[in-house]
Design a protein around this motif. Sequence first.
Motif, PDB file in Angstrom:
ATOM      1  N   GLU A   9     -18.809  22.738   3.007  1.00 50.20           N
ATOM      2  CA  GLU A   9     -17.824  21.837   2.368  1.00 50.20           C
ATOM      3  C   GLU A   9     -18.567  20.690   1.685  1.00 50.20           C
ATOM      4  O   GLU A   9     -19.390  20.025   2.315  1.00 50.20           O
ATOM      5  CB  GLU A   9     -16.883  21.313   3.460  1.00 50.20           C
ATOM      6  CG  GLU A   9     -15.990  20.159   3.070  1.00 50.20           C
ATOM      7  CD  GLU A   9     -14.956  20.506   2.017  1.00 50.20           C
ATOM      8  OE1 GLU A   9     -15.202  20.182   0.830  1.00 50.20           O
ATOM      9  OE2 GLU A   9     -13.921  21.118   2.367  1.00 50.20           O
ATOM     10  N   ASP A  10     -18.268  20.484   0.397  1.00 50.74           N
ATOM     11  CA  ASP A  10     -18.978  19.433  -0.338  1.00 50.74           C
ATOM     12  C   ASP A  10     -18.306  18.065  -0.215  1.00 50.74           C
ATOM     13  O   ASP A  10     -18.924  17.051  -0.508  1.00 50.74           O
ATOM     14  CB  ASP A  10     -19.109  19.806  -1.817  1.00 50.74           C
ATOM     15  CG  ASP A  10     -17.758  19.813  -2.509  1.00 50.74           C
ATOM     16  OD1 ASP A  10     -16.853  20.522  -2.017  1.00 50.74           O
ATOM     17  OD2 ASP A  10     -17.603  19.113  -3.523  1.00 50.74           O
ATOM     18  N   ASP A  53     -15.329  26.181   1.866  1.00 52.43           N
ATOM     19  CA  ASP A  53     -14.620  25.522   0.767  1.00 52.43           C
ATOM     20  C   ASP A  53     -14.795  26.359  -0.494  1.00 52.43           C
ATOM     21  O   ASP A  53     -15.830  26.986  -0.695  1.00 52.43           O
ATOM     22  CB  ASP A  53     -15.226  24.119   0.580  1.00 52.43           C
ATOM     23  CG  ASP A  53     -14.562  23.334  -0.544  1.00 52.43           C
ATOM     24  OD1 ASP A  53     -13.374  23.573  -0.829  1.00 52.43           O
ATOM     25  OD2 ASP A  53     -15.242  22.459  -1.119  1.00 52.43           O
ATOM     26  N   GLN A  55     -13.859  25.135  -3.880  1.00 44.74           N
ATOM     27  CA  GLN A  55     -14.273  24.314  -5.020  1.00 44.74           C
ATOM     28  C   GLN A  55     -15.468  23.451  -4.660  1.00 44.74           C
ATOM     29  O   GLN A  55     -15.356  22.436  -3.969  1.00 44.74           O
ATOM     30  CB  GLN A  55     -13.104  23.442  -5.475  1.00 44.74           C
ATOM     31  CG  GLN A  55     -12.001  24.265  -6.141  1.00 44.74           C
ATOM     32  CD  GLN A  55     -10.912  23.378  -6.700  1.00 44.74           C
ATOM     33  OE1 GLN A  55     -10.249  22.667  -5.966  1.00 44.74           O
ATOM     34  NE2 GLN A  55     -10.725  23.426  -8.006  1.00 44.74           N
ATOM     35  N   MET A  56     -16.627  23.899  -5.129  1.00 46.15           N
ATOM     36  CA  MET A  56     -17.857  23.138  -4.931  1.00 46.15           C
ATOM     37  C   MET A  56     -18.655  23.206  -6.232  1.00 46.15           C
ATOM     38  O   MET A  56     -18.609  24.216  -6.935  1.00 46.15           O
ATOM     39  CB  MET A  56     -18.683  23.738  -3.782  1.00 46.15           C
ATOM     40  CG  MET A  56     -17.980  23.643  -2.424  1.00 46.15           C
ATOM     41  SD  MET A  56     -18.991  24.220  -1.041  1.00 46.15           S
ATOM     42  CE  MET A  56     -19.029  25.979  -1.352  1.00 46.15           C
ATOM     43  N   LYS A 106      -5.625  23.332   2.460  1.00 42.01           N
ATOM     44  CA  LYS A 106      -5.808  21.892   2.408  1.00 42.01           C
ATOM     45  C   LYS A 106      -4.528  21.273   1.855  1.00 42.01           C
ATOM     46  O   LYS A 106      -3.876  21.895   1.024  1.00 42.01           O
ATOM     47  CB  LYS A 106      -6.986  21.548   1.480  1.00 42.01           C
ATOM     48  CG  LYS A 106      -8.345  21.842   2.064  1.00 42.01           C
ATOM     49  CD  LYS A 106      -9.394  21.451   1.031  1.00 42.01           C
ATOM     50  CE  LYS A 106     -10.787  21.778   1.537  1.00 42.01           C
ATOM     51  NZ  LYS A 106     -11.799  21.610   0.499  1.00 42.01           N
TER      52      LYS A 106
HETATM   53 MN    MN Z   1     -14.816  21.030  -2.540  1.00 40.88          MN
END
Ligand code: MN
Length: 135
Positions: A9-10, A53, A55-56, A106
């Motif tokens: 996770e970013d 995650d 979206q990174m 999320k």
């Molecule tokens: Mn992300």
Amino acid sequence: MSANILIVEDNPDNAQLMDYLLRAAGYKPRVADGGAEGILAFELSEPDLVLLDIQMPEIDGFQVIESIRAQVSPGGGPPVVAVTAFAMVGDRDRIVQAGFDGFITKPIAPDRFVEEVESHLTERRGRTGSGRSVQ
Ligand code: MN
């Protein structure tokens, strides 16, 4: 409860929340900050479950799962669960097609998160002698 969980996770706030909730439940997760670190951590730690995650930057969740699946035998390896807000139409289909074993939406719900994680932890992937097992 000794399962080895990898969080990729970013976003520091999300990573911290997932880490906190799992530690409160007795787990000692490993947190990887982004896709590249996630792929490396997967190789090094042989997790029982991956929370990934989507979206990174640079290396996103789809690229990470592709790398993970390439490292294990077909049908083998730990469950990989997408953690995502489903920002775009078609995201769910894409996640299923990419080979994720499930997803957690999320924003993370603190009262349900550990239960959701554990439901995936007890799932066994149909494996053909990959050697890894889920506790
Ligand atoms: Mn992300």
